[in-house]
Motif scaffolding. Structure first.
Motif, PDB file in Angstrom:
ATOM      1  N   ASP A 131      -4.523  -7.679   1.913  1.00 44.49           N
ATOM      2  CA  ASP A 131      -5.675  -7.426   1.027  1.00 44.49           C
ATOM      3  C   ASP A 131      -5.688  -5.985   0.532  1.00 44.49           C
ATOM      4  OD1 ASP A 131      -6.411 -10.019   1.178  1.00 44.49           O
ATOM      5  OD2 ASP A 131      -8.091  -9.724   2.561  1.00 44.49           O
ATOM      6  N   LYS A 132      -5.156  -5.076   1.315  1.00 46.62           N
ATOM      7  CA  LYS A 132      -5.088  -3.672   0.852  1.00 46.62           C
ATOM      8  C   LYS A 132      -4.148  -3.562  -0.334  1.00 46.62           C
ATOM      9  CE  LYS A 132      -6.387  -1.095   4.872  1.00 46.62           C
ATOM     10  NZ  LYS A 132      -6.343   0.107   5.595  1.00 46.62           N
ATOM     11  N   LEU A 133      -3.027  -4.290  -0.278  1.00 43.93           N
ATOM     12  CA  LEU A 133      -2.093  -4.269  -1.405  1.00 43.93           C
ATOM     13  C   LEU A 133      -2.749  -4.898  -2.635  1.00 43.93           C
ATOM     14  CD1 LEU A 133       0.740  -3.788  -2.591  1.00 43.93           C
ATOM     15  CD2 LEU A 133       1.450  -5.984  -1.646  1.00 43.93           C
ATOM     16  N   LEU A 147       7.044  -1.183 -11.438  1.00 39.36           N
ATOM     17  CA  LEU A 147       8.473  -0.919 -11.248  1.00 39.36           C
ATOM     18  C   LEU A 147       8.781  -0.495  -9.814  1.00 39.36           C
ATOM     19  CD1 LEU A 147       9.114   1.063 -14.553  1.00 39.36           C
ATOM     20  CD2 LEU A 147       9.674  -1.318 -14.098  1.00 39.36           C
ATOM     21  N   ASP A 148       7.723  -0.361  -9.018  1.00 40.20           N
ATOM     22  CA  ASP A 148       7.921   0.129  -7.643  1.00 40.20           C
ATOM     23  C   ASP A 148       7.542  -0.935  -6.607  1.00 40.20           C
ATOM     24  OD1 ASP A 148       5.295   0.086  -8.253  1.00 40.20           O
ATOM     25  OD2 ASP A 148       4.796   2.017  -7.334  1.00 40.20           O
ATOM     26  N   ILE A 149       7.819  -2.194  -6.957  1.00 41.42           N
ATOM     27  CA  ILE A 149       7.464  -3.288  -6.047  1.00 41.42           C
ATOM     28  C   ILE A 149       8.147  -3.122  -4.687  1.00 41.42           C
ATOM     29  CG2 ILE A 149       7.919  -5.776  -5.674  1.00 41.42           C
ATOM     30  CD1 ILE A 149       5.433  -5.277  -7.334  1.00 41.42           C
ATOM     31  N   GLY A 150       9.403  -2.678  -4.691  1.00 33.72           N
ATOM     32  CA  GLY A 150      10.136  -2.499  -3.426  1.00 33.72           C
ATOM     33  C   GLY A 150       9.384  -1.555  -2.503  1.00 33.72           C
ATOM     34  N   GLN A 151       8.920  -0.425  -3.070  1.00 27.86           N
ATOM     35  CA  GLN A 151       8.207   0.568  -2.260  1.00 27.86           C
ATOM     36  C   GLN A 151       6.866   0.003  -1.778  1.00 27.86           C
ATOM     37  OE1 GLN A 151       9.660   3.260  -1.188  1.00 27.86           O
ATOM     38  NE2 GLN A 151       7.843   3.689   0.040  1.00 27.86           N
ATOM     39  N   GLN A 152       6.193  -0.753  -2.654  1.00 31.05           N
ATOM     40  CA  GLN A 152       4.896  -1.325  -2.249  1.00 31.05           C
ATOM     41  C   GLN A 152       5.076  -2.327  -1.111  1.00 31.05           C
ATOM     42  OE1 GLN A 152       2.700  -2.682  -5.679  1.00 31.05           O
ATOM     43  NE2 GLN A 152       3.355  -0.940  -6.878  1.00 31.05           N
ATOM     44  N   LYS A 171      -1.004   4.273   8.074  1.00 29.22           N
ATOM     45  CA  LYS A 171      -1.729   4.724   6.875  1.00 29.22           C
ATOM     46  C   LYS A 171      -0.833   4.745   5.629  1.00 29.22           C
ATOM     47  CE  LYS A 171      -5.238   7.644   9.033  1.00 29.22           C
ATOM     48  NZ  LYS A 171      -5.210   7.646  10.406  1.00 29.22           N
ATOM     49  N   THR A 172      -0.034   3.726   5.457  1.00 32.09           N
ATOM     50  CA  THR A 172       0.934   3.752   4.350  1.00 32.09           C
ATOM     51  C   THR A 172       0.275   3.504   2.985  1.00 32.09           C
ATOM     52  OG1 THR A 172       1.425   1.466   4.842  1.00 32.09           O
ATOM     53  CG2 THR A 172       2.958   3.102   5.692  1.00 32.09           C
ATOM     54  N   PHE A 173      -0.966   3.024   2.985  1.00 36.76           N
ATOM     55  CA  PHE A 173      -1.618   2.839   1.686  1.00 36.76           C
ATOM     56  C   PHE A 173      -2.508   4.019   1.308  1.00 36.76           C
ATOM     57  CE2 PHE A 173      -0.376  -1.589   2.224  1.00 36.76           C
ATOM     58  CZ  PHE A 173       0.182  -1.797   0.965  1.00 36.76           C
TER      59      PHE A 173
END
Ligand code: HEM
Length: 479
Positions: A131-133, A147-152, A171-173
């Motif tokens: 849900d955070k994503l 363009l940064d789906i991999g990183q997300q 805390k990656t988000f």
């Protein structure tokens, strides 16, 4: 000459000095992935060929009878020295580098924690992190091309694994574009990749001199120390209570009281782990626990954007099972089509390239009749098997999840090996499948991925420690 020559009758390409076959195959300079390289060599030399990964001579085996033989004879085919020797340069005491009694000592503290019954209680945690994503995507304009789906995906899987294995909020988000840990892990993985093709002494010098590697390692180690210290704040009774369900509690409660006494015991008599072993296991699990699964999720998003029909079928299945609004653990088992989609993503684009095994004695492969010798290194290349038309009823070049409901339901099990096989197969596969199922179901409840265009979303392969799609650019439309 012992080094850099073709040996024996097994076909292959005569290697270059120092580089082996890495330049000739396009692995270095043309940036091809190992999936592409092994496929090209198979079509040129057949099911069994030799390949020089820099200084390492490996024998690549791509037929299921020989592969089954390799995986089912653990006394002959041990963990690959190519992995052990190279990983040892930065993770000396981690599970992947260990064999024999030491492997058993470490495995008994870690493997039981990743069985299905230990994973299921994390359902709500995975939903909350997903849900955070979603809320991050909600704040972007609907026609924005991500363009940064991999990183997300990395941020998401790292957040989940931090809570699940270490009871720690990574805390990656928070400030996710510049998150210190995800950036350091990415730098770490990208800078260790060349080590797999370099002679040991060159690797040691390269790692000492690489400022990017050194910086990344320092940041990651600080996090690892924080994770361990955070765990040690708990009283020993609480840690002991949690050691059957939490990786970090299991590792910390195994810390030896008297390292010096343990050190002089034989490996069979040793109990628990010393500080260096705990440190290396935390670091290794941190890497193993998120990188491969986030690669698989990135492949799903890319492939879903190219196959709107597949997304519609997942959504229809959610609706039929009353999961359009609410998702619960009880409903998850009834999502059979989603299982097929996940299996098809792992077949079509396996995140890892191969398993490696070293022979402990001479042996002959039953199907190809290839004679192997003690010390030889064999590789089982996942994509060669997963895309071999001999083993699939429906064209294996098609991304077609329905194959697992019909013609390919009873496929040859050794043709589909995204998690490797035999006694050293992936210990996190139940966790990875569970995470992928919960995350994808949650995403498909809310969004549809759109193709961002032929160039930005062109796919292709990029090789690091895992194999990611090279170009991913998708839109995220809320339903
Ligand atoms: C889609 C996700 C994943 C894929 C595709 C994957 C793939 C693999 C592969 C191919 C191997 C080598 C197997 C062999 O040599 O036959 C492996 C080993 C391993 N994996 Fe995974 N993995 C995934 C997720 C995970 C997760 C979530 C964890 C965390 C617990 C994990 C932990 C490990 C460990 C500890 C090993 C080493 C096992 C050993 O040396 O005996 N993996 N994985």
């Amino acid at each position: 000459m012992k080094y850099f020559t073709l040996r024996g009758p097994i076909p292959g390409l005569s290697p270059h000095y120092f580089f082996g076959n890495t330049i000739q195959s396009g692995l270095v300079l043309k940036d091809l992935s190992l999936h592409e390289v092994y496929r090209t060599f198979k079509s040129r030399f057949g099911d069994v060929f030799q390949f020089w990964l820099g200084p390492w001579r490996v024998i690549v085996v791509s037929n299921i009878i020989d592969v089954q033989h390799i995986y089912t004879h653990r006394n002959i085919y041990e963990q690959g020295d190519i992995l052990v020797e190279q990983f040892k340069l930065f993770l000396y005491d981690a599970l992947i580098c260990l064999k024999g009694a030491k492997f058993k000592r470490h495995a008994s503290l870690t493997i039981p924690l990743f069985r299905r019954n230990k994973i299921i209680p994390n359902f709500d945690l995975i939903i909350d992190c997903t849900d955070k994503l979603l809320s991050q995507w909600r704040s972007a304009p609907s026609n924005h091309i991500h363009l940064d789906i991999g990183q997300q995906c990395r941020n998401l899987l790292l957040l989940i694994f931090g809570f699940l294995a270490f009871d720690y909020d990574l805390k990656t988000f928070d400030n996710s574009d510049h998150n210190e840990l995800t950036r350091a892990l990415k730098d770490f993985l990208e800078s260790i990749y060349p080590v797999f093709f370099l002679p040991k002494v060159v690797s040691i010098i390269y790692l000492r001199l690489s400022r990017r590697y050194q910086r990344a390692r320092t940041v990651i180690q600080q996090y690892v120390y924080r994770i361990i210290d955070h765990e040690l704040i708990d009283c020993s009774e609480t840690i002991a209570e949690r050691k059957r369900t939490s990786l970090i509690a299991s590792l910390v409660s195994a810390l030896q009281n008297d390292e010096k006494t343990e050190m002089i015991k034989s490996e069979e008599e040793k109990k628990g782990l010393n500080r260096s072993e705990v440190l290396h296991e935390v670091l290794f699990f941190l890497l193993a626990g998120y990188e491969t699964t986030s690669t698989a999720l990135t492949w799903f998003i890319h492939l879903a954007s190219k196959h709107p029909r597949v997304q519609q079928k997942i959504k229809a299945e959610l609706l039929e099972n009353n999961c359009k609004e609410d998702l619960s653990l009880e409903h998850l088992d009834s999502l059979g089509y989603l299982d097929c989609v996940i299996t098809e993503v792992l077949r079509f684009c396996p995140p890892g390239d191969s398993s490696a095994r070293t022979l402990t004695m001479d042996d002959r492969l039953p199907e190809s009749g290839t004679q192997l010798y003690a010390g030889d290194e064999v590789l089982v290349p996942f994509m060669n098997l997963a895309r071999d038309p001999r083993y699939w009823s429906i064209d294996p070049e098609l991304f077609y999840p329905e194959r697992f409901l019909g013609e390919d339901k009873n496929h040859q099990s050794y043709a589909l090996l995204p998690f490797g096989g035999g006694h050293r197969q992936c210990i996190g596969q139940d966790l990875a499948r569970f995470e992928l199922k919960v995350i994808i179901a949650r995403l498909m409840q809310h969004v549809t991925f759109g193709d961002g265009g032929p160039e930005v979303n062109a796919g292709g392969f990029v090789q690091t420690v895992t194999i990611m799609p090279k170009h991913v650019g998708v839109t995220v439309q809320f339903d």
